[in-house]
Design a protein around this motif. Structure first.
Motif, PDB file in Angstrom:
ATOM      1  N   GLY A  56       0.683  -1.094  -0.037  1.00  0.00           N
ATOM      2  CA  GLY A  56       0.097   0.178   0.009  1.00  0.00           C
ATOM      3  C   GLY A  56       0.895   1.247  -0.010  1.00  0.00           C
ATOM      4  N   LEU A  57       1.950   1.265   0.832  1.00  0.00           N
ATOM      5  CA  LEU A  57       2.925   2.272   0.781  1.00  0.00           C
ATOM      6  C   LEU A  57       3.451   2.538  -0.429  1.00  0.00           C
ATOM      7  N   ALA A  58       3.988   1.474  -1.124  1.00  0.00           N
ATOM      8  CA  ALA A  58       4.566   1.690  -2.460  1.00  0.00           C
ATOM      9  C   ALA A  58       3.843   2.191  -3.404  1.00  0.00           C
ATOM     10  N   LEU A  95       3.448  -5.484  -6.455  1.00  0.00           N
ATOM     11  CA  LEU A  95       2.603  -5.435  -5.193  1.00  0.00           C
ATOM     12  C   LEU A  95       2.539  -6.739  -4.763  1.00  0.00           C
ATOM     13  N   ALA A  96       2.716  -7.206  -3.522  1.00  0.00           N
ATOM     14  CA  ALA A  96       2.520  -8.785  -3.012  1.00  0.00           C
ATOM     15  C   ALA A  96       1.754  -8.560  -1.856  1.00  0.00           C
ATOM     16  N   SER A  97       0.398  -9.131  -1.913  1.00  0.00           N
ATOM     17  CA  SER A  97      -0.480  -9.141  -0.882  1.00  0.00           C
ATOM     18  C   SER A  97      -0.639  -7.803  -0.359  1.00  0.00           C
ATOM     19  N   ALA A  98      -0.740  -6.783  -1.515  1.00  0.00           N
ATOM     20  CA  ALA A  98      -0.859  -5.464  -0.808  1.00  0.00           C
ATOM     21  C   ALA A  98      -2.319  -4.835  -0.214  1.00  0.00           C
ATOM     22  N   TRP A  99      -2.271  -4.334   0.842  1.00  0.00           N
ATOM     23  CA  TRP A  99      -2.992  -3.455   1.529  1.00  0.00           C
ATOM     24  C   TRP A  99      -3.400  -2.251   0.654  1.00  0.00           C
ATOM     25  N   LEU A 100      -4.484  -2.275  -0.054  1.00  0.00           N
ATOM     26  CA  LEU A 100      -4.741  -1.051  -1.027  1.00  0.00           C
ATOM     27  C   LEU A 100      -5.900  -0.120  -0.590  1.00  0.00           C
ATOM     28  N   ASP A 101      -6.539  -0.450   0.400  1.00  0.00           N
ATOM     29  CA  ASP A 101      -7.552   0.035   0.602  1.00  0.00           C
ATOM     30  C   ASP A 101      -7.919  -0.103   2.170  1.00  0.00           C
ATOM     31  N   SER A 144      -5.280   5.035   0.855  1.00  0.00           N
ATOM     32  CA  SER A 144      -5.908   4.004  -0.141  1.00  0.00           C
ATOM     33  C   SER A 144      -5.739   4.062  -1.437  1.00  0.00           C
ATOM     34  N   PRO A 145      -4.377   3.737  -1.851  1.00  0.00           N
ATOM     35  CA  PRO A 145      -4.168   3.993  -3.374  1.00  0.00           C
ATOM     36  C   PRO A 145      -4.998   3.422  -4.319  1.00  0.00           C
ATOM     37  N   LEU A 187      -7.250 -10.664  -0.934  1.00  0.00           N
ATOM     38  CA  LEU A 187      -7.174 -10.917  -2.349  1.00  0.00           C
ATOM     39  C   LEU A 187      -8.199 -10.082  -3.036  1.00  0.00           C
ATOM     40  N   ASP A 188      -9.411  -9.632  -2.651  1.00  0.00           N
ATOM     41  CA  ASP A 188     -10.172  -8.467  -3.261  1.00  0.00           C
ATOM     42  C   ASP A 188      -9.272  -7.075  -3.462  1.00  0.00           C
TER      43      ASP A 188
END
Length: 290
Positions: free
Chosen positions: A142-144, A164-170, A212-213, A235-236
């Motif tokens: 998420g930070l990247a 992005l691996a298993s990224a937390w994006l939201d 939340s990119p 996953l989503d």
């Protein structure tokens, strides 16, 4: 492109209003520190980029630079703890990997981590050569991605590629996979995500694209590789981001693996599936000239 420090062009940093919970302090203490990585041919050193400490892993003749952002819900982990993965990443990609020891919440709420990421990114750019690629997993993913979203605002060059691996994006934490994958994800959960988001945001709007990119304008994103597990609650986040990038006409590669843990390449670097993920990352970056 830029004439002023990034701190002038990003959201203002804030003081924490949340004390460090005892259970979080205990988790940090239990994590300890990883043994120094011993990957043949990779030199590991501590370097400061501005006031941000980093661990740099470099093969003898690197062909490029990667910045790496570790996971941990913005509240756990360190560059040193994830140095074993960073060293493997350096060897697999023949790149100098700068693992960023960004500040953690709740002591340093949003946007402290983003300021640290931008500081390192700009210092690496100042070294000359092509822009670095950015790699991150879980919250580090998420930070990247947030760094990429912030670069146009900061008027600096975006990373040349994004992994992005298993990224937390939201950080709104509303994805359906929090429920559908709750039983199979033993490392992250909806409750943990909501707690970590609260400690990081401390009242800031979770819909801010720099937090939340997934909600950012993706048209200017570089070629992006996304990896995730079929069994993880994030996953989503990955599937939705991949779809949005494709709609924005960004070159996008997606690798979904069955039955592996959340953030497996860095959390379990000795697994065969992690070695395979590194090969996938290396091929992708080679195609992008990194």
């Amino acid at each position: 492109m830029s004439a002023a420090p990034a701190a002038w062009r990003l959201p203002e940093q804030r003081r924490s209003t949340v004390p460090t919970p005892d259970d979080l302090a205990a988790l940090r203490a239990a994590a300890g520190a990883a043994a120094p990585p011993e990957i043949p041919g990779v030199e590991v050193t501590g370097v400061r980029y501005g006031d941000v400490p980093c661990v740099v892993c470099a093969p003898p003749r690197p062909r490029g630079v990667l910045t790496y952002f570790h996971g941990g819900g913005y509240r756990l982990g360190s560059a040193a703890l994830f140095a074993p993965f960073a060293a493997r990443l350096a060897a697999a990609t023949n790149s100098r990997v700068v693992a960023v020891d960004y500040r953690l919440a709740p002591e340093h709420p949003f946007p402290a981590a983003l300021h640290d990421a931008m500081t390192v990114h700009e210092r690496v750019l100042a070294e000359g050569g092509p822009p670095p690629a950015a790699v991150g997993d879980s919250a580090g993913g998420g930070l990247a991605a947030a760094l990429v979203a912030a670069c146009p605002r900061a008027r600096v060059a975006v990373p040349r590629a994004l992994v992005l691996a298993s990224a937390w994006l939201d950080l709104r934490c509303t994805a359906g996979s929090y429920g559908s994958r709750a039983a199979s994800d033993r490392l992250f959960s909806h409750a943990a995500a909501r707690q970590a988001a609260g400690q990081y945001l401390q009242g800031h709007d979770p819909a801010d694209p720099l937090a939340s990119p997934l909600l950012a304008d993706l048209a200017g994103f570089p070629p992006t590789l996304l990896l995730a597990s079929t069994d993880e609650v994030l996953l989503d986040d990955t599937l939705t981001m991949a779809s949005a990038l494709a709609r924005a006409r960004v070159r996008t590669a997606l690798d979904i693996q069955r039955g592996v843990p959340h953030a497996w390449p860095s959390v379990h670097p000795d697994r065969p599936e992690s070695a395979a993920a590194l090969e996938t990352i290396a091929r992708f970056l080679a195609q992008e000239g990194t």
